[in-house]
Motif scaffolding. Structure first.
Motif, PDB file in Angstrom:
ATOM      1  N   ALA A 167       0.830  -1.203   0.000  1.00 42.09           N
ATOM      2  CA  ALA A 167       0.000   0.000   0.000  1.00 42.09           C
ATOM      3  C   ALA A 167       0.866   1.255   0.000  1.00 42.09           C
ATOM      4  O   ALA A 167       2.022   1.242   0.431  1.00 42.09           O
ATOM      5  N   GLY A 168       0.294   2.337  -0.518  1.00 42.72           N
ATOM      6  CA  GLY A 168       1.004   3.607  -0.531  1.00 42.72           C
ATOM      7  C   GLY A 168       2.155   3.604  -1.514  1.00 42.72           C
ATOM      8  O   GLY A 168       2.114   2.948  -2.549  1.00 42.72           O
ATOM      9  N   SER A 169       3.202   4.335  -1.184  1.00 49.07           N
ATOM     10  CA  SER A 169       4.344   4.489  -2.095  1.00 49.07           C
ATOM     11  C   SER A 169       5.547   3.672  -1.637  1.00 49.07           C
ATOM     12  O   SER A 169       6.688   3.979  -1.996  1.00 49.07           O
ATOM     13  N   ASP A 170       5.317   2.621  -0.841  1.00 44.19           N
ATOM     14  CA  ASP A 170       6.422   1.830  -0.302  1.00 44.19           C
ATOM     15  C   ASP A 170       7.279   1.185  -1.387  1.00 44.19           C
ATOM     16  O   ASP A 170       8.461   0.921  -1.164  1.00 44.19           O
ATOM     17  N   SER A 171       6.696   0.897  -2.557  1.00 42.16           N
ATOM     18  CA  SER A 171       7.463   0.205  -3.592  1.00 42.16           C
ATOM     19  C   SER A 171       8.600   1.060  -4.137  1.00 42.16           C
ATOM     20  O   SER A 171       9.505   0.554  -4.807  1.00 42.16           O
ATOM     21  N   PHE A 172       8.593   2.373  -3.839  1.00 40.73           N
ATOM     22  CA  PHE A 172       9.666   3.229  -4.304  1.00 40.73           C
ATOM     23  C   PHE A 172      10.932   3.069  -3.474  1.00 40.73           C
ATOM     24  O   PHE A 172      11.946   3.709  -3.758  1.00 40.73           O
ATOM     25  N   ALA A 173      10.897   2.228  -2.443  1.00 41.67           N
ATOM     26  CA  ALA A 173      12.105   1.939  -1.687  1.00 41.67           C
ATOM     27  C   ALA A 173      13.062   1.068  -2.492  1.00 41.67           C
ATOM     28  O   ALA A 173      14.184   0.815  -2.068  1.00 41.67           O
ATOM     29  N   SER A 174      12.638   0.602  -3.662  1.00 40.13           N
ATOM     30  CA  SER A 174      13.492  -0.170  -4.558  1.00 40.13           C
ATOM     31  C   SER A 174      13.101   0.199  -5.988  1.00 40.13           C
ATOM     32  O   SER A 174      12.311   1.103  -6.210  1.00 40.13           O
ATOM     33  N   GLY A 175      13.653  -0.521  -6.941  1.00 37.72           N
ATOM     34  CA  GLY A 175      13.310  -0.244  -8.333  1.00 37.72           C
ATOM     35  C   GLY A 175      12.136  -1.048  -8.832  1.00 37.72           C
ATOM     36  O   GLY A 175      11.853  -1.048 -10.032  1.00 37.72           O
ATOM     37  N   MET A 176      11.418  -1.736  -7.922  1.00 35.91           N
ATOM     38  CA  MET A 176      10.358  -2.622  -8.370  1.00 35.91           C
ATOM     39  C   MET A 176       9.248  -1.883  -9.114  1.00 35.91           C
ATOM     40  O   MET A 176       8.571  -2.462  -9.952  1.00 35.91           O
ATOM     41  N   PHE A 177       9.061  -0.590  -8.850  1.00 36.13           N
ATOM     42  CA  PHE A 177       7.988   0.134  -9.514  1.00 36.13           C
ATOM     43  C   PHE A 177       8.225   0.273 -11.014  1.00 36.13           C
ATOM     44  O   PHE A 177       7.300   0.589 -11.767  1.00 36.13           O
ATOM     45  N   THR A 178       9.465   0.014 -11.482  1.00 34.69           N
ATOM     46  CA  THR A 178       9.763   0.087 -12.914  1.00 34.69           C
ATOM     47  C   THR A 178       9.650  -1.269 -13.605  1.00 34.69           C
ATOM     48  O   THR A 178       9.926  -1.374 -14.798  1.00 34.69           O
ATOM     49  N   ARG A 179       9.247  -2.299 -12.890  1.00 39.04           N
ATOM     50  CA  ARG A 179       9.269  -3.662 -13.439  1.00 39.04           C
ATOM     51  C   ARG A 179       8.009  -4.030 -14.194  1.00 39.04           C
ATOM     52  O   ARG A 179       7.878  -5.186 -14.626  1.00 39.04           O
ATOM     53  N   GLN A 199       2.112  11.012  -5.616  1.00 34.16           N
ATOM     54  CA  GLN A 199       3.444  10.500  -5.333  1.00 34.16           C
ATOM     55  C   GLN A 199       3.946   9.614  -6.467  1.00 34.16           C
ATOM     56  O   GLN A 199       5.085   9.745  -6.922  1.00 34.16           O
ATOM     57  N   TYR A 200       3.097   8.712  -6.928  1.00 33.91           N
ATOM     58  CA  TYR A 200       3.486   7.823  -8.016  1.00 33.91           C
ATOM     59  C   TYR A 200       3.799   8.611  -9.279  1.00 33.91           C
ATOM     60  O   TYR A 200       4.793   8.339  -9.964  1.00 33.91           O
ATOM     61  N   ARG A 201       2.964   9.569  -9.592  1.00 33.52           N
ATOM     62  CA  ARG A 201       3.164  10.352 -10.823  1.00 33.52           C
ATOM     63  C   ARG A 201       4.523  11.050 -10.799  1.00 33.52           C
ATOM     64  O   ARG A 201       5.255  11.045 -11.794  1.00 33.52           O
ATOM     65  N   GLU A 202       4.884  11.638  -9.660  1.00 30.52           N
ATOM     66  CA  GLU A 202       6.143  12.359  -9.571  1.00 30.52           C
ATOM     67  C   GLU A 202       7.337  11.409  -9.625  1.00 30.52           C
ATOM     68  O   GLU A 202       8.312  11.665 -10.332  1.00 30.52           O
ATOM     69  N   TYR A 203       7.274  10.308  -8.886  1.00 32.62           N
ATOM     70  CA  TYR A 203       8.395   9.375  -8.860  1.00 32.62           C
ATOM     71  C   TYR A 203       8.570   8.646 -10.193  1.00 32.62           C
ATOM     72  O   TYR A 203       9.687   8.399 -10.630  1.00 32.62           O
ATOM     73  N   ALA A 204       7.447   8.305 -10.810  1.00 34.63           N
ATOM     74  CA  ALA A 204       7.495   7.451 -11.995  1.00 34.63           C
ATOM     75  C   ALA A 204       7.791   8.208 -13.278  1.00 34.63           C
ATOM     76  O   ALA A 204       8.196   7.608 -14.283  1.00 34.63           O
ATOM     77  N   ARG A 205       7.596   9.517 -13.264  1.00 35.34           N
ATOM     78  CA  ARG A 205       7.694  10.311 -14.490  1.00 35.34           C
ATOM     79  C   ARG A 205       9.034  10.128 -15.195  1.00 35.34           C
ATOM     80  O   ARG A 205       9.104   9.983 -16.423  1.00 35.34           O
ATOM     81  N   ASP A 206      10.124  10.136 -14.443  1.00 39.22           N
ATOM     82  CA  ASP A 206      11.460  10.079 -15.043  1.00 39.22           C
ATOM     83  C   ASP A 206      11.837   8.694 -15.541  1.00 39.22           C
ATOM     84  O   ASP A 206      12.880   8.545 -16.196  1.00 39.22           O
ATOM     85  N   PHE A 207      11.007   7.692 -15.244  1.00 34.48           N
ATOM     86  CA  PHE A 207      11.348   6.323 -15.629  1.00 34.48           C
ATOM     87  C   PHE A 207      10.401   5.740 -16.672  1.00 34.48           C
ATOM     88  O   PHE A 207      10.467   4.555 -16.984  1.00 34.48           O
ATOM     89  N   GLY A 208       9.533   6.563 -17.222  1.00 31.52           N
ATOM     90  CA  GLY A 208       8.633   6.091 -18.274  1.00 31.52           C
ATOM     91  C   GLY A 208       7.650   5.043 -17.818  1.00 31.52           C
ATOM     92  O   GLY A 208       7.221   4.198 -18.618  1.00 31.52           O
ATOM     93  N   VAL A 209       7.271   5.067 -16.545  1.00 24.85           N
ATOM     94  CA  VAL A 209       6.329   4.080 -16.010  1.00 24.85           C
ATOM     95  C   VAL A 209       4.926   4.380 -16.529  1.00 24.85           C
ATOM     96  O   VAL A 209       4.432   5.506 -16.391  1.00 24.85           O
ATOM     97  N   ALA A 210       4.295   3.385 -17.143  1.00 26.81           N
ATOM     98  CA  ALA A 210       2.924   3.537 -17.640  1.00 26.81           C
ATOM     99  C   ALA A 210       1.967   3.471 -16.460  1.00 26.81           C
ATOM    100  O   ALA A 210       1.898   2.450 -15.775  1.00 26.81           O
ATOM    101  N   LEU A 211       1.250   4.564 -16.215  1.00 26.03           N
ATOM    102  CA  LEU A 211       0.397   4.678 -15.030  1.00 26.03           C
ATOM    103  C   LEU A 211      -0.996   5.132 -15.433  1.00 26.03           C
ATOM    104  O   LEU A 211      -1.161   6.157 -16.090  1.00 26.03           O
ATOM    105  N   ARG A 212      -2.013   4.354 -15.050  1.00 28.23           N
ATOM    106  CA  ARG A 212      -3.397   4.743 -15.272  1.00 28.23           C
ATOM    107  C   ARG A 212      -4.168   4.592 -13.962  1.00 28.23           C
ATOM    108  O   ARG A 212      -3.896   3.684 -13.166  1.00 28.23           O
ATOM    109  N   VAL A 213      -5.123   5.484 -13.764  1.00 26.63           N
ATOM    110  CA  VAL A 213      -5.890   5.518 -12.523  1.00 26.63           C
ATOM    111  C   VAL A 213      -7.227   4.819 -12.714  1.00 26.63           C
ATOM    112  O   VAL A 213      -7.929   5.042 -13.718  1.00 26.63           O
ATOM    113  N   VAL A 214      -7.566   3.987 -11.748  1.00 22.01           N
ATOM    114  CA  VAL A 214      -8.879   3.345 -11.693  1.00 22.01           C
ATOM    115  C   VAL A 214      -9.617   3.940 -10.506  1.00 22.01           C
ATOM    116  O   VAL A 214      -9.226   3.740  -9.355  1.00 22.01           O
ATOM    117  N   GLY A 215     -10.657   4.716 -10.775  1.00 24.52           N
ATOM    118  CA  GLY A 215     -11.449   5.289  -9.699  1.00 24.52           C
ATOM    119  C   GLY A 215     -12.339   4.225  -9.086  1.00 24.52           C
ATOM    120  O   GLY A 215     -13.099   3.559  -9.788  1.00 24.52           O
TER     121      GLY A 215
END
Length: 333
Positions: A167-179, A199-215
């Motif tokens: 939960a939250g932005s804990d995955s940014f403690a490693s590079g797993m969010f780019t996998r 938080q995800y948008r800011e962290y992921a922007r520089d790594f080209g992470v494809a991010l979509r929001v599900v409301g």
């Protein structure tokens, strides 16, 4: 295809990830489900009893075995003990495929029948945070097993691994969010609900992470308008209340086709977005990101902890790809 579901605690990410897993199984698509959340609820969401879910062998508890297997005959890795969560594969490493058998899945995975879908999913779990971990470890030591497996995974378009993340932005403690080929961020229509998105948008922007929001838990036009204002074009689709899900959580196994039409359309949208991400897959960049985070972890703590120069583990001529040799075949009977 590697898919992540993220969001704040209580957003409904585990429910939505389990629905997407069922959706894939109902299509006949091979799917591997990974519970990488500190609160291990994905097994229960897929229909396992508490006892059955607890019996899934924890990846975190088999990390020495996983390291030893993935190391293979890679001459750049002096020992399995010198491998860390970001260690990338190289010539001689053993790789994992989602189809077929391998010793890691044989040891740690369980096949879970998904009632009402006519299909099943392979389930892997990091394992829960235990009393033995208190004061001496963090949960990232367990999710490190997932990251190491993802770094060594070869997957194709018509096979899926779906990870229910911390939960939250804990995955940014490693590079797993780019996998991942696609990250679905589950957000409620509240200020707290969209804070993790920012938080995800800011962290992921520089790594080209494809991010979509599900409301999720969207109950009317005001909720929808709020999400559109907060996340803009990143909003892919929304979900509302589901009597089908509520019945499932009470133990009723209804056919998956009985899921409300609007919620089936939501899952259709998730599948279309995930499938389209395959066209943007770049194995070269994927491998470079592995190297980037490995060097960062090596300099930050890995070299000191292992006593070796972990940068030497990097094979400059190796690029992970769908045509790579897995480096293992089953022994004849």
């Amino acid at each position: 295809m590697k898919i992540a579901f993220v969001g704040k605690g209580g957003s409904g990410k585990t429910t939505l990830s389990s629905l997407f897993i069922r959706y894939l199984a109902a299509r006949g698509t091979p799917v591997t489900a990974v519970d990488a959340d500190i609160n291990q609820h994905l097994g229960a969401a897929l229909g396992l009893s508490d006892e059955e879910a607890a019996s899934v062998p924890p990846l975190g508890g088999h990390l020495p075995f996983i390291k030893d297997y993935l190391r293979g005959s890679n001459p750049r890795i002096l020992s399995a003990d010198s491998m860390i969560k970001t260690t990338p594969p190289g010539e001689g490493s053993r790789l994992l495929r989602l189809t077929g058998d391998n010793p890691v899945f044989a040891t740690c995975a369980r096949q879970v029948p998904l009632a009402g879908t006519g299909g099943s999913a392979r389930l892997l779990a990091t394992g829960p945070f235990t009393e033995d971990d208190l004061g001496v470890a963090c949960y990232h030591s367990k999710t490190g097993a997932v990251e190491l497996c993802l770094n060594h995974l070869i997957d194709g378009r018509d096979e899926y691994v779906v990870v229910d993340m911390t939960a939250g932005s804990d995955s940014f403690a490693s590079g797993m969010f780019t996998r991942f080929d696609m990250t679905f961020l589950v957000a409620e229509p509240t200020r707290k609900g969209v804070s993790v998105y920012r938080q995800y948008r800011e962290y992921a922007r520089d790594f080209g992470v494809a991010l979509r929001v599900v409301g999720n838990k969207v109950q009317g036009p005001d909720d929808l308008e709020f999400l559109r204002e907060q996340v803009g074009d990143d909003l892919l689709v929304t979900c509302g209340h589901s009597d089908w899900v509520r019945a499932l959580e009470r133990g009723a196994a209804r056919p998956f086709t009985d899921l409300e039409p609007e919620n089936l359309r939501t899952l259709d949208a998730l599948f279309e977005a995930a499938d389209a991400a395959h066209e943007r897959r770049d194995w070269g960049r994927y491998t470079q990101q592995m190297v980037h985070f490995h060097l960062k972890n090596a300099a930050g703590w890995g070299n000191e902890r292992t006593g070796v120069d972990l940068a030497a583990q990097i094979d400059p001529g190796f690029v992970l790809s769908e045509s790579a040799d897995v480096g293992w075949s089953p022994q004849p009977a």
